[in-house]
Motif scaffolding. Structure first.
Motif, PDB file in Angstrom:
ATOM      1  N   PRO A   1       0.859  -1.198   0.000  1.00 33.35           N
ATOM      2  CA  PRO A   1       0.000   0.000   0.000  1.00 33.35           C
ATOM      3  C   PRO A   1       0.891   1.243   0.000  1.00 33.35           C
ATOM      4  O   PRO A   1       2.000   1.203   0.528  1.00 33.35           O
ATOM      5  N   PRO A   2       0.426   2.344  -0.582  1.00 34.32           N
ATOM      6  CA  PRO A   2       1.194   3.587  -0.500  1.00 34.32           C
ATOM      7  C   PRO A   2       1.287   4.003   0.967  1.00 34.32           C
ATOM      8  O   PRO A   2       0.383   3.690   1.750  1.00 34.32           O
ATOM      9  N   ILE A   3       2.355   4.679   1.359  1.00 33.19           N
ATOM     10  CA  ILE A   3       2.407   5.100   2.756  1.00 33.19           C
ATOM     11  C   ILE A   3       1.840   6.505   2.886  1.00 33.19           C
ATOM     12  O   ILE A   3       1.986   7.332   1.988  1.00 33.19           O
ATOM     13  N   PRO A   4       1.165   6.754   3.996  1.00 35.88           N
ATOM     14  CA  PRO A   4       0.516   8.061   4.181  1.00 35.88           C
ATOM     15  C   PRO A   4       1.566   9.149   4.418  1.00 35.88           C
ATOM     16  O   PRO A   4       2.740   8.849   4.648  1.00 35.88           O
ATOM     17  N   GLU A   5       1.114  10.376   4.412  1.00 36.30           N
ATOM     18  CA  GLU A   5       2.063  11.486   4.513  1.00 36.30           C
ATOM     19  C   GLU A   5       2.838  11.486   5.834  1.00 36.30           C
ATOM     20  O   GLU A   5       4.017  11.806   5.868  1.00 36.30           O
ATOM     21  N   ASN A   6       2.166  11.117   6.900  1.00 37.03           N
ATOM     22  CA  ASN A   6       2.871  11.110   8.195  1.00 37.03           C
ATOM     23  C   ASN A   6       3.795   9.894   8.337  1.00 37.03           C
ATOM     24  O   ASN A   6       4.406   9.697   9.378  1.00 37.03           O
ATOM     25  N   LYS A   7       3.839   9.064   7.310  1.00 34.54           N
ATOM     26  CA  LYS A   7       4.717   7.884   7.261  1.00 34.54           C
ATOM     27  C   LYS A   7       4.444   6.837   8.333  1.00 34.54           C
ATOM     28  O   LYS A   7       5.300   5.992   8.617  1.00 34.54           O
ATOM     29  N   GLU A   8       3.287   6.908   8.958  1.00 28.84           N
ATOM     30  CA  GLU A   8       2.926   5.865   9.920  1.00 28.84           C
ATOM     31  C   GLU A   8       2.406   4.663   9.123  1.00 28.84           C
ATOM     32  O   GLU A   8       1.408   4.765   8.410  1.00 28.84           O
ATOM     33  N   ILE A   9       3.072   3.547   9.283  1.00 27.08           N
ATOM     34  CA  ILE A   9       2.698   2.388   8.469  1.00 27.08           C
ATOM     35  C   ILE A   9       1.656   1.539   9.189  1.00 27.08           C
ATOM     36  O   ILE A   9       1.849   1.131  10.333  1.00 27.08           O
TER      37      ILE A   9
ATOM     38  N   THR B   1      -0.099  -1.488  10.392  1.00 25.72           N
ATOM     39  CA  THR B   1       0.461  -2.818  10.670  1.00 25.72           C
ATOM     40  C   THR B   1      -0.233  -3.905   9.857  1.00 25.72           C
ATOM     41  O   THR B   1       0.411  -4.776   9.260  1.00 25.72           O
ATOM     42  N   LYS B   2      -1.545  -3.843   9.826  1.00 25.69           N
ATOM     43  CA  LYS B   2      -2.298  -4.903   9.151  1.00 25.69           C
ATOM     44  C   LYS B   2      -1.956  -4.986   7.657  1.00 25.69           C
ATOM     45  O   LYS B   2      -1.687  -6.074   7.131  1.00 25.69           O
ATOM     46  N   GLY B   3      -1.958  -3.855   6.995  1.00 23.38           N
ATOM     47  CA  GLY B   3      -1.628  -3.819   5.570  1.00 23.38           C
ATOM     48  C   GLY B   3      -0.194  -4.274   5.324  1.00 23.38           C
ATOM     49  O   GLY B   3       0.094  -5.012   4.364  1.00 23.38           O
ATOM     50  N   PHE B   4       0.710  -3.865   6.209  1.00 29.83           N
ATOM     51  CA  PHE B   4       2.113  -4.256   6.090  1.00 29.83           C
ATOM     52  C   PHE B   4       2.261  -5.772   6.210  1.00 29.83           C
ATOM     53  O   PHE B   4       2.926  -6.419   5.387  1.00 29.83           O
ATOM     54  N   LEU B   5       1.610  -6.336   7.233  1.00 23.54           N
ATOM     55  CA  LEU B   5       1.711  -7.785   7.443  1.00 23.54           C
ATOM     56  C   LEU B   5       1.149  -8.557   6.263  1.00 23.54           C
ATOM     57  O   LEU B   5       1.722  -9.570   5.836  1.00 23.54           O
ATOM     58  N   GLU B   6       0.046  -8.073   5.728  1.00 23.08           N
ATOM     59  CA  GLU B   6      -0.552  -8.743   4.573  1.00 23.08           C
ATOM     60  C   GLU B   6       0.429  -8.699   3.382  1.00 23.08           C
ATOM     61  O   GLU B   6       0.658  -9.705   2.715  1.00 23.08           O
ATOM     62  N   SER B   7       1.056  -7.559   3.164  1.00 19.78           N
ATOM     63  CA  SER B   7       1.987  -7.446   2.023  1.00 19.78           C
ATOM     64  C   SER B   7       3.230  -8.307   2.224  1.00 19.78           C
ATOM     65  O   SER B   7       3.665  -9.002   1.296  1.00 19.78           O
ATOM     66  N   VAL B   8       3.837  -8.244   3.405  1.00 18.46           N
ATOM     67  CA  VAL B   8       5.078  -9.021   3.586  1.00 18.46           C
ATOM     68  C   VAL B   8       4.821 -10.526   3.613  1.00 18.46           C
ATOM     69  O   VAL B   8       5.749 -11.312   3.402  1.00 18.46           O
ATOM     70  N   SER B   9       3.573 -10.921   3.865  1.00 18.03           N
ATOM     71  CA  SER B   9       3.309 -12.359   3.913  1.00 18.03           C
ATOM     72  C   SER B   9       3.595 -13.029   2.564  1.00 18.03           C
ATOM     73  O   SER B   9       3.772 -14.246   2.497  1.00 18.03           O
TER      74      SER B   9
ATOM     75  N   ILE C   1       8.106   1.014  -6.239  1.00 13.33           N
ATOM     76  CA  ILE C   1       7.715   2.361  -5.781  1.00 13.33           C
ATOM     77  C   ILE C   1       7.242   2.341  -4.329  1.00 13.33           C
ATOM     78  O   ILE C   1       7.876   2.912  -3.442  1.00 13.33           O
ATOM     79  N   ASN C   2       6.130   1.666  -4.077  1.00 11.45           N
ATOM     80  CA  ASN C   2       5.630   1.632  -2.699  1.00 11.45           C
ATOM     81  C   ASN C   2       6.516   0.817  -1.768  1.00 11.45           C
ATOM     82  O   ASN C   2       6.629   1.118  -0.580  1.00 11.45           O
ATOM     83  N   PHE C   3       7.114  -0.230  -2.344  1.00  9.14           N
ATOM     84  CA  PHE C   3       7.968  -1.100  -1.525  1.00  9.14           C
ATOM     85  C   PHE C   3       9.141  -0.300  -0.947  1.00  9.14           C
ATOM     86  O   PHE C   3       9.385  -0.305   0.262  1.00  9.14           O
ATOM     87  N   THR C   4       9.839   0.422  -1.805  1.00  8.95           N
ATOM     88  CA  THR C   4      10.989   1.208  -1.348  1.00  8.95           C
ATOM     89  C   THR C   4      10.559   2.280  -0.350  1.00  8.95           C
ATOM     90  O   THR C   4      11.235   2.499   0.672  1.00  8.95           O
ATOM     91  N   ALA C   5       9.442   2.921  -0.629  1.00 11.19           N
ATOM     92  CA  ALA C   5       8.963   3.964   0.294  1.00 11.19           C
ATOM     93  C   ALA C   5       8.679   3.360   1.671  1.00 11.19           C
ATOM     94  O   ALA C   5       8.983   3.966   2.712  1.00 11.19           O
ATOM     95  N   THR C   6       8.135   2.152   1.687  1.00 13.67           N
ATOM     96  CA  THR C   6       7.842   1.490   2.958  1.00 13.67           C
ATOM     97  C   THR C   6       9.131   1.151   3.700  1.00 13.67           C
ATOM     98  O   THR C   6       9.268   1.434   4.898  1.00 13.67           O
ATOM     99  N   VAL C   7      10.069   0.555   2.990  1.00 14.99           N
ATOM    100  CA  VAL C   7      11.329   0.169   3.628  1.00 14.99           C
ATOM    101  C   VAL C   7      12.058   1.413   4.139  1.00 14.99           C
ATOM    102  O   VAL C   7      12.547   1.442   5.282  1.00 14.99           O
ATOM    103  N   ASP C   8      12.100   2.450   3.336  1.00 16.03           N
ATOM    104  CA  ASP C   8      12.738   3.701   3.780  1.00 16.03           C
ATOM    105  C   ASP C   8      12.087   4.229   5.055  1.00 16.03           C
ATOM    106  O   ASP C   8      12.778   4.660   5.977  1.00 16.03           O
ATOM    107  N   ALA C   9      10.764   4.206   5.085  1.00 14.17           N
ATOM    108  CA  ALA C   9      10.057   4.744   6.262  1.00 14.17           C
ATOM    109  C   ALA C   9      10.379   3.930   7.516  1.00 14.17           C
ATOM    110  O   ALA C   9      10.512   4.483   8.611  1.00 14.17           O
TER     111      ALA C   9
END
Ligand code: EIS
Ligand code: EIS
Lengths: 209, 209
Positions: free
Chosen positions: B10-18, B20-28, B185-193
Motif C-alpha cells: 500500500p502507499p504510505i501516508p504522509e505522516n509515514k505511519e505504516i 500494521t495490518k496492511g504491512f503484514l498482509e503485504s510481507v506475507s 515504488i511503494n515497496f521502497t517507500a515502505t522500507v525507507d520509512a
C-alpha cells in the motif's frame, strides 16, 4: 545436549525391531545437541532434525498400534506411497534423521577414542570432519559441502564442547568421555539397526541436496 | 515470488505511519521470493524471515487497536521491555526483517537498472552481492559471511530468476523489469520509512550474528 548423555537409548531387542515410541522419546533430546556446538549457525541443522522427528511422530500418532515399530512404518508406507516410496513420509524423514544420528555417533566415538589433530589439539574440527565425511558428505552437493566447510569454523573448542556435554559443570575429561562411551552402546546399536533396516528393505536413496 | 509483483505494497501516508495490518498482509507474500532463488539452500533464510513475520503478527493480534501502526508497536514495546529494548519483541523482529526487505529492494533495483557483470552477463551474483553488502554484511560475522559466499553459488542465472518473478511464464525481459520498477515504488517507500523510524527512535542495533 546437557540432556543427551542422561537419556540413554533403550537397548534394542534381539529381533532388532525398534519400538517407535521409545525411539521418538530418546531422539527428542537430540536437537539440543546442536546447541552444544554453541553457535546459531547450527540452527538450520537443528530445525531440519526437528522436522524429521515431528514428521515421524505425526505418522506414529496417527495410529500407534499400526506403527508400533519403525519396521512397521516402513512396511506400511511402502504400500501406501507406491512408486513415490521411499522418498515419502516418515520413511524419508527417518532416512535423513539416521544420517544426523550417524554424524553424532561418529563424532562422539572419535572424541572418546582420543583422535586429535596434533597441530590443533584444542580443536575438534578433525573429529567433526570425520563424522561429516562418513555420514553426510556424499548426500550433499558441492555447494552444501562448501557451506559445511564455512560453518566448521563456528565449532567450539574441545574443552567447551566436553563441558557442554557435561551440563556445563566442570567435569574431568575422562569422566565425561566415559559417560560418552556408556551412551554410545545403545545409541550405536540403534543407529546400526536402522541402517540395516534401510539396506534390507531397499529403502536407502543416494540423491544429493 | 510469483505473488510478489502482483501484491503491491500500500502507499504510505504522509505522516509515514505504516498500517500494521496492511504491512503484514503485504510481507506475507515475501518468503516465497526465496523460492524464486530456486535452491533449498535458501530455506533457512526463508524460515528466518517467516519467523520475523510470525512474531510481529503475534504482537499485532494480541491487541490490534493498540498496535495499529508499526510506530505504535515500537513505542509500546519501548516501555514494556525496558532496558532489553530494542533487542526484544516485534521491535527486534522488524529490525531484522527490514534488512531482508532492503536486500530484496536493492537486488531488484540493481536488476531493473541493468547492472551486470560483463564477464558473467548471464548471472546475477553481482546484483546479489551488492544487495548483501549494503543490507546485511555488516550485521554478519565472518563465518556467516563465508556461508553467504558459498550459498551464492546456488543463485539462479538471470533469465531463470526473471522467469520465476513472472510466474514461470515466458515474458519479455523488459516487461518483467517494468513490473519490478512498478513494484519498487511503494515497496521502497515502505522500507525507507521503517529505516527512518528505527533511526529516529534510536531503535537500531549493529551487533553481528
Ligand atoms: C546470509 C547467507 C545465508 C545463506 C544461507 C545458507 C544456508 C545453508 C544451508 C544449510 C543446510 C542446513 C542443513 C540441512 C540440509 C537438508 O537440506 C538436508 C536434507 O534434508 C531433508 O530433505 C528431504 C527432501 O529431500 C526432506 O525434506 C527431509 O525432511 S522430511 O522430514 O520432511 O522428510 C529433510 O530432512 N538434511 C541434512 O543434510 C541433514 C543434516 C544433518 C546435519 C548433521 C550435522 C552436521 C554438523 C555440521 C557441523 C559443522
Ligand atoms: C551440513 C552443513 C550445514 C551447516 C549449516 C550452516 C548454516 C548457516 C547459517 C545460515 C544463516 C541463515 C540466515 C539467518 C541468519 C540469522 O541469524 C540472522 C539473525 O536473525 C535474527 O536474530 C535475532 C536474534 O539476534 C532474532 O532471533 C531474530 O528473530 S526474531 O523474529 O525472533 O526477532 C532473527 O531474525 N538473520 C539474518 O541475517 C536475516 C537474513 C535475511 C537474508 C536475506 C537474503 C540473503 C540472500 C542470500 C542469497 C545468497
Amino acid at each position: 545436549m546437557t540432556l543427551l548423555l542422561d537419556n540413554q537409548f533403550p537397548p534394542i531387542p534381539e529381533n532388532k525391531e525398534i519400538d517407535t515410541k521409545g525411539f521418538l522419546e530418546s531422539v527428542s533430546h537430540l536437537p539440543s545437541f546442536f546447541d552444544c556446538l554453541g553457535s546459531k549457525v547450527f540452527a538450520p541443522i537443528k530445525a531440519d532434525i526437528n522436522g524429521n522427528i515431528t514428521k515421524i511422530k505425526a505418522v506414529y500418532d496417527s495410529d500407534p498400534v499400526k506403527f508400533e515399530t519403525l519396521q512397521q512404518i516402513l512396511l506400511a508406507e511402502k504400500s501406501i506411497h507406491g512408486s513415490e516410496w521411499p522418498k515419502a513420509g516418515a520413511t524419508l524423514a527417518l532416512m535423513w534423521l539416521k544420517r544426523g544420528l550417524r554424524f553424532i555417533q561418529i563424532l562422539l566415538e572419535s572424541l572418546a577414542d582420543g583422535e586429535r589433530d596434533d597441530n590443533n589439539p584444542i580443536l575438534i574440527r578433525i573429529n567433526i570432519t570425520k563424522a561429516y565425511d562418513q555420514a553426510l558428505k556424499s548426500y550433499h552437493g558441492w555447494i552444501v559441502q562448501k557451506v559445511f566447510k564455512a560453518a566448521l569454523f563456528a565449532a567450539p573448542c574441545r574443552s567447551d564442547f566436553l563441558k557442554a556435554l557435561s551440563k556445563n559443570q566442570e567435569v574431568a575429561e575422562e569422566d565425561c568421555l566415559s559417560k560418552v562411551r556408556q551412551f554410545l552402546i545403545n545409541f550405536t546399536a540403534t543407529v546400526d539397526a536402522i541402517y540395516e533396516m534401510y539396506y534390507t528393505m531397499n529403502a536407502e536413496l543416494d540423491y544429493q541436496v
